[in-house]
Design an enzyme around this catalytic site. Structure first.
Site, PDB file in Angstrom:
ATOM      1  CB  CYS A 175     -12.742   4.515 -13.623  1.00 42.64           C
ATOM      2  SG  CYS A 175     -13.447   6.160 -13.602  1.00 42.64           S
ATOM      3  CB  CYS A 205     -17.461   1.219 -16.563  1.00 44.82           C
ATOM      4  SG  CYS A 205     -17.814   1.760 -14.894  1.00 44.82           S
ATOM      5  CB  CYS A 233     -17.299   4.674 -20.270  1.00 50.75           C
ATOM      6  SG  CYS A 233     -16.411   6.053 -19.526  1.00 50.75           S
ATOM      7  CB  CYS A 293     -21.092   6.872 -14.785  1.00 41.08           C
ATOM      8  SG  CYS A 293     -19.791   8.073 -14.677  1.00 41.08           S
ATOM      9  CD  GLU A 305      -3.017  -0.617  -0.045  1.00 40.93           C
ATOM     10  OE1 GLU A 305      -3.304   0.568  -0.265  1.00 40.93           O
ATOM     11  OE2 GLU A 305      -3.419  -1.554  -0.755  1.00 40.93           O
TER      12      GLU A 305
HETATM   13  S1  SF4 Z   1     -18.678   5.062 -16.660  1.00 36.21           S
HETATM   14 FE1  SF4 Z   1     -18.019   6.571 -15.147  1.00 36.21          FE
HETATM   15  S2  SF4 Z   1     -17.172   5.344 -13.482  1.00 36.21           S
HETATM   16 FE2  SF4 Z   1     -17.294   4.021 -15.284  1.00 36.21          FE
HETATM   17  S3  SF4 Z   1     -15.299   4.187 -16.308  1.00 36.21           S
HETATM   18 FE3  SF4 Z   1     -16.643   5.707 -17.225  1.00 36.21          FE
HETATM   19  S4  SF4 Z   1     -16.235   7.559 -16.052  1.00 36.21           S
HETATM   20 FE4  SF4 Z   1     -15.487   5.861 -14.841  1.00 36.21          FE
END
Ligand code: SF4
Length: 357
Positions: free
Chosen positions: A193, A203, A200, A209, A38
């Protein structure tokens, strides 16, 4: 399902399939290894950290072995990773754990954040990964995901924005599988992200989002308001003796490159090198050659470094057993910690003087 549990369950479903589960510090739940990883990951990417982590753990396999090591040895194994206060604090914290907790990493949150170099987010991550405790975390990856997901305006370095982010991070952290959730949100920030090109389409939150909905992904998190960067300049003296060794000096324990070995430096451009060396180092020198200057970037300022090669003249100097001065051969590895900028100068010397000896 409320909004908070929707977030965590979607994230955990994504993690089950795509999360990173085989990094070297994932192999067991040893809090020492998780702590070291970490701290290394605080300012440095995973691919860079892996070989440093493995070397470090090979050399210092337990908290007590780290605590009992010489600071030079610890810095030597950190050499090139930068932000050396992290290594000095690890070393000091290991000594506290050896003396106060019999070498066992504490499990109480307040005890952990009282250790040198461990803040709230790092303490939360260590306790979550090692002991399965539920703690919110807020490292750079998590800030990026949360500010984008909820379109949180304002620079996260501002107290009010940071407080809001902690509230959000805490509210979203589930009671069940909290340590996996913590790993999952870090992984999403690191692998999907990402800072400049978030993926995205891959994601789990691509439909929800707020930043994505408004095509504002790269605006979040807000950047630090710009201030003019400070520029400093210094001459670094590469003083060679007739064995091809270079004079190195140990820096003060705190501050820039604290505790590392460096070259003698003169910040005042009006001072003549030869009298300065005789007075401050006890060495008579003759200036020979200027090497190309370069810029080294610190977090708060840029340093323009002008390396100047000098040779020692006369047979004697007063270095002897001086604890803060040493002759060292730049081509042969020595177990001392050198900053990256000094290694760069040593590399230039090999090229410039490679055939001389
Ligand atoms: S949708 Fe939003 S949270 Fe997901 S990768 Fe794209 S910017 Fe990031």
């Amino acid at each position: 399902m409320n909004a908070d549990s929707y977030f965590s369950s979607r994230l955990l479903d994504w993690y089950d399939v795509h999360g990173r589960k085989s990094l070297p510090w994932h192999h067991d739940k040893d809090p020492y290894k998780i702590w070291v990883s970490e701290i290394m990951l605080q300012q440095t990417q995973v691919v860079t950290v892996i070989p440093y982590f493995e070397n470090f753990i090979d050399r210092f396999p337990t908290i007590n072995e780290l605590a009992n090591a010489l600071e030079d040895d610890v810095l030597h194994h950190w050499s090139g990773l930068g932000y050396y206060a992290r290594a000095r604090n690890l070393h000091k914290a290991a000594q506290v754990i050896r003396d106060r907790y019999e070498g066992r990493f504490p499990q109480n949150f307040d005890d952990v954040i009282a250790l040198p170099g461990i803040g709230k987010s790092t303490a939360g991550a260590i306790l979550a990964f090692s002991f399965g405790q539920r703690h919110a975390i807020l490292d750079g990856n998590v800030k990026r995901v949360l500010t984008r997901y909820l379109a949180i305006e304002g620079y996260p370095g501002k107290k009010a924005v940071e407080n809001r982010l902690w509230e959000v991070a805490d509210g979203l952290t589930p009671d069940n599988r909290s340590s996996e959730y913590t790993q999952a949100i870090m992984d999403l920030g690191a692998t999907v992200c990402s800072r400049s090109r978030p993926l995205c389409d891959l994601c789990p939150f691509h439909r929800d989002c707020l930043a994505r909905k408004n095509h504002r992904q790269t605006e979040f998190p807000y950047r630090k308001p710009k201030t003019d960067r400070l520029m400093k300049a210094v001459r670094m003296l590469v003083i060679k003796n007739d064995l091809g060794e270079v004079l190195v000096v140990k820096r003060p324990p705190s501050g820039i490159w604290g505790g590392l070995w460096s070259l003698p430096e003169i910040a005042d451009p009006t001072l003549d090198i030869a009298p300065w060396c005789e007075k401050n180092l006890g060495v008579r020198v003759e200036e020979r050659k200027k090497l190309p200057h370069f810029r080294h970037v610190f977090s708060h300022f840029d340093l323009k470094i002008d390396p100047v090669v000098c040779v020692r003249i006369g047979e004697c100097d007063q270095i002897g057993d001086h604890p803060l001065l040493k002759w060292c051969h730049p081509d042969r590895p020595v177990a001392l910690g050198f900053p990256g900028a000094i290694k760069k100068i040593f590399g230039t010397l090999s090229v410039q003087f490679g055939n001389e000896e």
